[in-house]
Design an enzyme around this catalytic site. Structure first.
Site, PDB file in Angstrom:
ATOM      1  N   ASP A  48      12.597  -4.525   3.337  1.00 24.10           N
ATOM      2  CA  ASP A  48      12.168  -3.174   3.695  1.00 24.10           C
ATOM      3  C   ASP A  48      13.368  -2.411   4.237  1.00 24.10           C
ATOM      4  O   ASP A  48      14.451  -2.982   4.432  1.00 24.10           O
ATOM      5  CB  ASP A  48      11.049  -3.204   4.740  1.00 24.10           C
ATOM      6  CG  ASP A  48      10.078  -2.033   4.578  1.00 24.10           C
ATOM      7  OD1 ASP A  48      10.545  -0.917   4.275  1.00 24.10           O
ATOM      8  OD2 ASP A  48       8.867  -2.230   4.757  1.00 24.10           O
ATOM      9  N   LEU A 128       4.462  -3.548  -2.267  1.00 24.36           N
ATOM     10  CA  LEU A 128       3.643  -2.704  -1.388  1.00 24.36           C
ATOM     11  C   LEU A 128       4.310  -1.376  -1.009  1.00 24.36           C
ATOM     12  O   LEU A 128       3.982  -0.841   0.042  1.00 24.36           O
ATOM     13  CB  LEU A 128       3.368  -3.456  -0.081  1.00 24.36           C
ATOM     14  CG  LEU A 128       2.548  -4.725  -0.122  1.00 24.36           C
ATOM     15  CD1 LEU A 128       2.580  -5.411   1.225  1.00 24.36           C
ATOM     16  CD2 LEU A 128       1.142  -4.463  -0.516  1.00 24.36           C
ATOM     17  N   TYR A 217      -0.002  11.402  -7.893  1.00 21.20           N
ATOM     18  CA  TYR A 217       0.011  10.036  -7.370  1.00 21.20           C
ATOM     19  C   TYR A 217      -0.860   9.120  -8.224  1.00 21.20           C
ATOM     20  O   TYR A 217      -0.424   8.058  -8.675  1.00 21.20           O
ATOM     21  CB  TYR A 217      -0.481  10.051  -5.924  1.00 21.20           C
ATOM     22  CG  TYR A 217      -0.657   8.698  -5.286  1.00 21.20           C
ATOM     23  CD1 TYR A 217       0.447   7.896  -4.993  1.00 21.20           C
ATOM     24  CD2 TYR A 217      -1.919   8.230  -4.929  1.00 21.20           C
ATOM     25  CE1 TYR A 217       0.283   6.665  -4.370  1.00 21.20           C
ATOM     26  CE2 TYR A 217      -2.085   7.003  -4.308  1.00 21.20           C
ATOM     27  CZ  TYR A 217      -0.985   6.225  -4.034  1.00 21.20           C
ATOM     28  OH  TYR A 217      -1.145   5.004  -3.422  1.00 21.20           O
ATOM     29  N   TYR A 367      -4.388  21.668  -4.522  1.00 19.06           N
ATOM     30  CA  TYR A 367      -5.078  20.465  -4.054  1.00 19.06           C
ATOM     31  C   TYR A 367      -6.411  20.306  -4.768  1.00 19.06           C
ATOM     32  O   TYR A 367      -7.075  21.282  -5.110  1.00 19.06           O
ATOM     33  CB  TYR A 367      -5.300  20.513  -2.540  1.00 19.06           C
ATOM     34  CG  TYR A 367      -5.886  19.231  -2.002  1.00 19.06           C
ATOM     35  CD1 TYR A 367      -5.098  18.091  -1.874  1.00 19.06           C
ATOM     36  CD2 TYR A 367      -7.230  19.151  -1.647  1.00 19.06           C
ATOM     37  CE1 TYR A 367      -5.633  16.903  -1.408  1.00 19.06           C
ATOM     38  CE2 TYR A 367      -7.771  17.971  -1.171  1.00 19.06           C
ATOM     39  CZ  TYR A 367      -6.964  16.844  -1.057  1.00 19.06           C
ATOM     40  OH  TYR A 367      -7.506  15.671  -0.597  1.00 19.06           O
TER      41      TYR A 367
END
Length: 422
Positions: A48, A128, A217, A367
């Site tokens: 990470d 992840l 996304y 949105y």
């Protein structure tokens, strides 16, 4: 007396693995690392950019697992060492939320993790790392697409080329809108589960029009899922795909201006927590009528552990991981969180606990949203025997107790600071 050997669901002894976990410092990765250190003999190569959430696991020579976890500070977008770590792992179990191109700037953004694990002599990867907050989908669509698709490509490539098993973390966003949402409001089929319960092997992925950039996304995550699946079909990649449905618990997301950017917009639980800590009304986007299910992180990690240690049952599968019993509207969630926070903090509920805002005001132009997200649990129950246990009230009480203990004093100090005059 020696502890009994760990066995999988079929009674086969589980061999100790080396797991390369990419995104180990994030919300999901930190809880998974804790579980692996406390309850298994497995070794973790923790990858990470930041290690804040796993610092308590990394104290040298003072913890019983000190020789079983190594932290590697790597941004997977730029670092050639990633493939070497994947090669080193016995199993690359990949719980995939891809690391953001903006991680170095927005340090508290939740990341995906890549994990390597082996039950035989193979290597598996858990991935992840990702941009995964709705505000970013809408205002940073290019970063969102690159983070969740382009930057994820090398991970899939390395796993396929090096014969590693991959556990890839996707998202419940993959489903988009339900079929029921397109029916008239009074149509009887709106009440038929076949039209709103989301099934891994049957439900279509329905997104809004292109100008609704919120779906950047979901589209990026869908395409990387299709790539993983295609690598399995054409090149023999062993994979598992995980679709999380709102995993909730301590260390989730960031509190703006305290451990994350002051201008940042985290996901709903952290947004509401921030309001509660500051004594502000909770903002309900478009009235908070969207419906969501929530599952406790510790329940969800139990499901991931079953995937890690039962490759024969998990390989080639796509798993919903959520709790259909914990369904509420966002407005109901706000009301419940307000009540729970008052209990754990001892503070009275403010006079006006919620306020309505438009999605355009809160998220900006473009949105869009899904109506319901209820996971079908048939496949994971059949393959792994997993069911969630924790009620919504209990998971909120645990999480808000942590939020209050961790952030209340810092919020008070931040509020008390004098504002510099211009």
């Amino acid at each position: 007396m020696a502890s009994p050997a760990r066995v999988d669901l079929d009674g086969t002894p589980i061999k100790a693995m080396t797991i390369c976990m990419i995104g180990a410092g994030g919300f999901i990765g930190s809880h998974l690392c804790e579980k692996l250190m406390a309850e298994t003999p497995h070794k973790v190569l923790a990858v990470d950019v930041y290690n804040d959430k796993i610092k308590h696991l990394l104290e040298p020579n003072t913890l019983p697992w000190a020789d079983r976890i190594q932290f590697h500070r790597i941004n997977i977008k730029h670092d050639s060492r990633l493939e070497g770590l994947i090669k080193m792992a016995d199993l690359v179990l990949s719980v995939l939320f891809m690391q953001s191109v903006a991680i170095s700037v927005m340090r508290s953004m939740e990341r995906s993790d890549l994990i390597a694990v082996d039950c035989s002599k193979r290597t598996d990867t858990i991935n992840l790392a990702a941009i995964c907050t709705p505000a970013d989908y809408n205002t940073r669509p290019l970063d969102t697409i690159y983070s969740n698709f382009i930057d994820a490509l090398p991970v899939v490539k390395y796993c396929s080329e090096n014969n590693k098993r991959l556990i890839h973390f996707s998202t419940c966003e993959i489903y988009g809108k339900t079929i029921a949402s397109f029916l008239p409001k009074d149509h009887p089929l709106r009440q038929d589960p076949d039209f709103y319960v989301l099934k891994e092997d049957a439900s279509p992925c329905i997104f809004g029009p292109i100008e609704k950039q919120r779906w950047s996304y979901a589209c990026a995550k869908q395409l990387i899922e299709r790539l993983v699946y295609a690598e399995g079909a054409e090149n023999g990649l062993e994979f598992t795909i995980v679709r999380p449905f709102n995993w909730i618990g301590p260390r989730m997301d960031f509190i703006p201006g305290v451990d994350g950017p002051s201008e940042g917009v985290p996901r709903v639980l952290a947004c509401f927590s921030n309001n509660l800590l500051r004594g502000e009304p909770l903002k309900l986007v478009d009235g908070g009528i969207s419906q969501r299910t929530f599952v406790y992180i510790k329940d969800a990690i139990e499901a991931v552990m079953l995937m890690i240690e039962n490759p024969a049952r998990a390989n080639g599968q796509i798993f919903n991981v959520g709790n259909p019993n914990n369904e509420v509207t966002v407005k109901q969630l706000a009301e419940m969180m307000t009540e729970v926070y008052s209990k754990v903090s001892g503070e009275p509920i403010i006079e006006v606990p919620t306020v309505d805002v438009s999605s355009k005001e809160f998220y900006g132009e473009g949105y869009d949203d899904s109506d319901k997200r209820i996971p079908d649990m048939t496949i994971i129950n059949k393959q792994l025997g997993w069911n969630p246990k924790t009620s919504l009230w209990d998971l909120l009480e645990s999480t808000l107790t942590y939020q209050h203990r961790t952030y209340a004093e810092a919020i008070k100090q931040a509020i008390a600071k004098p504002v510099a005059s211009s």
